[in-house]
Design an enzyme around this catalytic site. Structure first.
Site, short mmCIF file in Angstrom:
data_model
loop_
_atom_site.label_atom_id
_atom_site.label_comp_id
_atom_site.label_asym_id
_atom_site.label_seq_id
_atom_site.Cartn_x
_atom_site.Cartn_y
_atom_site.Cartn_z
N HIS A 1 0.82 -1.22 0.00
CA HIS A 1 0.00 0.00 0.00
C HIS A 1 0.85 1.27 0.00
CE1 HIS A 1 0.08 -0.05 4.56
NE2 HIS A 1 0.03 1.26 4.38
N ASP B 1 1.11 -7.70 2.35
CA ASP B 1 1.20 -6.26 2.03
C ASP B 1 2.67 -5.82 1.89
OD1 ASP B 1 0.83 -3.55 1.78
OD2 ASP B 1 -0.53 -3.36 3.48
N SER C 1 3.97 2.29 8.51
CA SER C 1 3.76 1.27 7.50
C SER C 1 5.04 1.07 6.73
CB SER C 1 2.66 1.69 6.54
OG SER C 1 1.44 1.28 7.05
N1 ARG Z 1 -4.77 0.64 7.54
C1 ARG Z 1 -3.44 0.65 7.01
C2 ARG Z 1 -2.81 2.07 7.11
O1 ARG Z 1 -3.33 2.91 7.77
C3 ARG Z 1 -3.40 0.08 5.63
C4 ARG Z 1 -4.07 0.87 4.57
C5 ARG Z 1 -4.00 0.32 3.19
N2 ARG Z 1 -5.06 -0.64 2.89
C6 ARG Z 1 -6.33 -0.30 2.54
N3 ARG Z 1 -7.18 -1.24 2.31
N4 ARG Z 1 -6.74 0.93 2.42
O2 ARG Z 1 -2.24 2.66 6.25
N1 ASP Z 2 -1.31 1.51 7.95
C1 ASP Z 2 -0.58 2.60 8.59
C2 ASP Z 2 0.43 3.26 7.65
O1 ASP Z 2 0.23 3.29 6.48
C3 ASP Z 2 0.03 2.16 9.85
C4 ASP Z 2 -0.91 2.34 11.02
O2 ASP Z 2 -1.62 3.36 11.05
O3 ASP Z 2 -0.88 1.49 11.88
O4 ASP Z 2 1.38 3.87 8.07
#
Ligand code: ARG
Ligand code: ASP
Length: 739
Positions: free
Chosen positions: A112, A247, A671
């Site tokens: 991502h 990921d 991330s």
């Molecule tokens: N929740 C994670 C972060 O805050 C992964 C986001 C990417 N994945 C998604 N389905 N949007 O970045």
């Molecule tokens: N998914 C988040 C990021 O992209 C990490 C988090 O917020 O835990 O940095």
């Protein structure tokens, strides 16, 4: 390269050190309070949480890490005199983290985090999002104009220098003096031409650090699994456990002949790092030590109760509702058409991500009783302030209570503008950029205008590639209706308001020239006067510019008028808390600088009578499999590997691990951060948090806050067995530290 592991003797010495520190600690308390049962029992949950400055680990952090199982010294993690873990960590393209995993500059980050790049190399014919991509050799690695990775060369506390001669100053005079001090600090530095120095505020301005960094700009894409692996479970599983996502994506840093940063050039060579991370094949089990090294973006751990109350009961609910409306429209179109799905995948994920996070965050704050806890802390604080006669701090809590009432209104009005104009209606975001262009002309003149205009035209080509005015028109009608319902400009009935915005949307989108790239080019040809005249006769621009004007003249100044006052109280409050509670552990809130956080592999109990295990397996992917589904499809190839148990040397007693969770305190920006074992080997890749714990940005709780990581062995398995990219595995250093 200096080895990061230590000899047995060293370990012995450290153990002795820990034991003596612990005995000393219990000795001290025994002296002051009389009967103390179980003095030697240490509560390790208290040693987790916090994002620590890597140049300050000696002492408390080093000891805590040892108790949690680490074998590393502070200088194994961060050093400016010998290679250390820090040399393998980069900030990836401003927002994420990545780490070096070979001596040829190969870097690992999340799928991502590489998503924008993957998408921009993709088309319907060459759809790397759904098929994945693996460069078969270095020549086939793909350049990414504009992409940057940043190394931190060193960081150093400069608080005293920053406050020098400021004792008697206030307001503007204080700011001016601090700016001078900042310049003085930077002037004395001897930097290479490719290095930069910044002085950054920590602890909301109570402390300052000098950070010297280096940007590498020739970053090439090496590989990524298909989205069905890299984004398995997509938005349904996002922020959730149990998770089964691969990921990850791979890039490579290129440098000039001298190993220094350079703009993209075909003749650049793979970067030679000072240190790269060996990858452990031994896997994890409950209780194992984990260290996360990366660039957490922002936390607000020391907000007062009234602020948390406002987030839960006022600010989050409306932002959630606006995004929900926009997402429902995008989703409808994406499900109808393949092309639209590719065009909107990244935008949808971007908006859905925080929409879902805010929902979990509010629930977590309620469930963990964060507001009540903070209130209790505040009354203890107030009591001690009075007992200790610290009169300068006695009004802080009541100042918060007063200021937050005003802040709530200003913040909400600004949120509406941000969500509607800036984040969700693409045409309005475009008019905002054009409004800024117009401002550049009136403030800086023709030359600056032309430069910005050319940049805009270049940058917006990509925007139109993924733009669908029909979808945008529907979002426009819905969101402007919601905006107008909350801050009415007319006295229409609800039904009248809906109709009015549908009508306006129809007119704007059919008459504006800004819905296509050619239209935009036409509008922007000629000198500033002509361009501005063109813009002012465009229906979308006229409407958009009036919103932007309101933002700059009213919403933003109103917001900062209170925000600045609150920041001053917050700064004082943090300082006061450290004085009032001298035995409490305080870490500086995240501010996008390099930090470490540590914890242990651990499951959790999300609800009464329920407990989650810490590791997920490939079996779980097969259980979630929904043929043809856009979130839960599984390729035939992965199914075959599963059915034949073709796991190479990456399995755990015949089972293929996929993700695991731990107690590490992480946030957005973490991330892509490496997860390291007790000796500094890579065991995983951080990518998310569990829903029940997303409140960790305001209230970390070791009981329930968990970060989610990809098991390093799953990454290796996908590269090797799924993609057959064994040449990449050959570059890496695989180790067995537990054997
Ligand atoms: N929740 C994670 C972060 O805050 C992964 C986001 C990417 N994945 C998604 N389905 N949007 O970045
Ligand atoms: N998914 C988040 C990021 O992209 C990490 C988090 O917020 O835990 O940095």
């Amino acid at each position: 390269m200096a080895p990061l592991r230590e000899s047995k003797n060293m370990k012995h010495l450290h153990l002795l050190l820990i034991i003596s520190i612990l005995t000393l600690a219990s000795f001290k308390t025994q002296q002051s309070t009389i009967p103390q049962p179980q003095q030697s029992k240490i509560d390790i949950s208290k040693m987790q949480g916090g994002m620590w400055v890597p140049s300050e680990l000696e002492g408390m952090n080093e000891t805590e890490m040892r108790i949690l199982g680490s074998n590393m010294s502070a200088s194994d993690i961060y050093s400016t005199t010998k290679p250390s873990l820090k040399d393998a960590i980069v900030q990836f393209n401003g927002g994420c983290t990545a780490e070096i995993i070979s001596d040829q500059g190969l870097i690992l980050t999340n799928h991502h985090c590489g998503y924008g790049a993957i998408q921009s190399h993709s088309s319907v014919e060459n759809d790397y999002l759904s098929k994945g991509f693996w460069a078969k050799d270095k020549k086939s690695e793909l350049p990414n104009p504009g992409m940057v990775v940043t190394f931190v060369t060193r960081m150093e506390k400069v608080t005293e220098q920053m406050f020098l001669g400021t004792e008697a100053l206030q307001g503007e005079a204080l700011e001016k003096k601090m700016q001078q001090n900042r310049e003085t600090i930077k002037k004395t530095l001897q930097l290479e031409s490719w290095q930069e120095a910044h002085v950054k505020a920590f602890n909301k301005g109570n402390q300052f650090y000098l950070i010297v960094s280096e940007d590498y700009k020739d970053i090439r894409w090496v590989g990524a699994p298909p989205s069905s692996i890299g984004k398995f479970g997509a938005d349904t599983d996002n922020w959730m456990w149990p998770r089964h996502s691969g990921d990850f994506s791979l890039f490579r840093i290129y440098a000039d002949k001298n190993n220094n940063p350079a703009e993209y050039n075909e003749n650049n060579v793979p970067f030679k790092p000072k240190h790269f991370l060996p990858i452990s094949l031994d896997g994890v089990e409950t209780g194992d030590f984990t260290l996360i090294f990366g660039f957490p973006g922002r936390t607000d751990e020391y907000l007062p109760a009234v602020a948390i109350d406002q987030i839960v009961n006022k600010l989050n609910p409306e932002k959630i509702a606006l995004r929900e409306a926009s997402l429902a429209i995008m989703d409808k179109y994406m499900r109808q058409d393949e092309q639209t799905k590719i065009q909107y995948a990244s935008k949808f994920a971007g908006i859905a991500n925080y929409w879902k996070k805010w929902i979990g965050e509010s629930q977590g704050l309620i469930q963990s009783k964060a507001i009540e806890q903070k209130r209790t802390l505040e009354s203890q604080f107030q009591k001690l302030v009075e007992e200790k006669g610290l009169t300068q701090y006695q009004n802080l809590i009541s100042d918060f209570d007063k200021l937050y009432v005003e802040y709530g209104e200003a913040a909400q009005a600004r949120d509406y503008w941000i969500e509607v104009v800036y984040r969700n209606v693409e045409l309005l975001n475009l008019t905002f950029k054009l409004y800024q262009l117009e401002q550049t002309y009136s403030k800086k003149g023709e030359e600056a205008f032309t430069k910005q205009k050319d940049q805009l035209l270049k940058g917006l080509k990509g925007f139109y590639k993924n733009y669908n005015p029909n979808i945008d028109q529907e979002i426009f009608a819905k969101l402007l209706y919601m905006y107008d319902a909350r801050y009415p400009t007319t006295r229409l009935s609800e039904e009248g308001r809906v109709k009015q915005w549908q009508q306006t949307a129809k007119e704007v989108y059919s008459e504006s020239n800004l819905t296509s790239y050619n239209g935009l080019v036409e509008m922007l040809s000629g000198n500033a006067k002509i361009v501005i005249d063109n813009l002012k006769s465009d229906k979308a621009y006229k409407l958009g510019a009036s919103y932007s004007e309101k933002f700059f003249k009213e919403l933003n100044p109103n917001y900062y008028a209170v925000k600045d006052q609150l920041d001053a109280v917050q700064k004082e409050y943090i300082k006061a808390m450290q004085e009032v509670f001298p035995n409490k552990r305080f870490f500086p809130d995240a501010n996008s600088t390099l930090r470490i956080t540590y914890g242990q592999v651990k499951g959790y109990a999300p609800k009464d009578g329920m407990e989650y295990l810490p590791v997920s397996y490939l079996k779980g992917i097969m259980e979630k499999y929904k043929p043809g589904d856009y979130e839960f499809d599984v390729s035939q190839k992965l199914q075959d590997l599963y059915n034949t148990k073709n796991f190479g040397s990456y399995h755990d007693n015949g089972k293929m691990p996929v993700n695991f969770i731990g107690t590490n305190h992480t946030t957005g920006g973490n991330s892509g951060s490496p997860v390291l074992d007790a000796d500094g080997n890579l065991i995983g890749l951080n990518f998310d948090r569990v829903w029940e714990g997303t409140m960790s940005d305001y209230n970390y709780d070791a009981e329930i806050c968990r970060n989610i990581m990809v098991d390093a062995r799953y990454i290796l398995f996908i590269i090797d067995k799924y993609a057959g990219a064994t040449h990449l595995i050959d570059e890496m250093k695989l180790v067995h530290p537990k054997k």
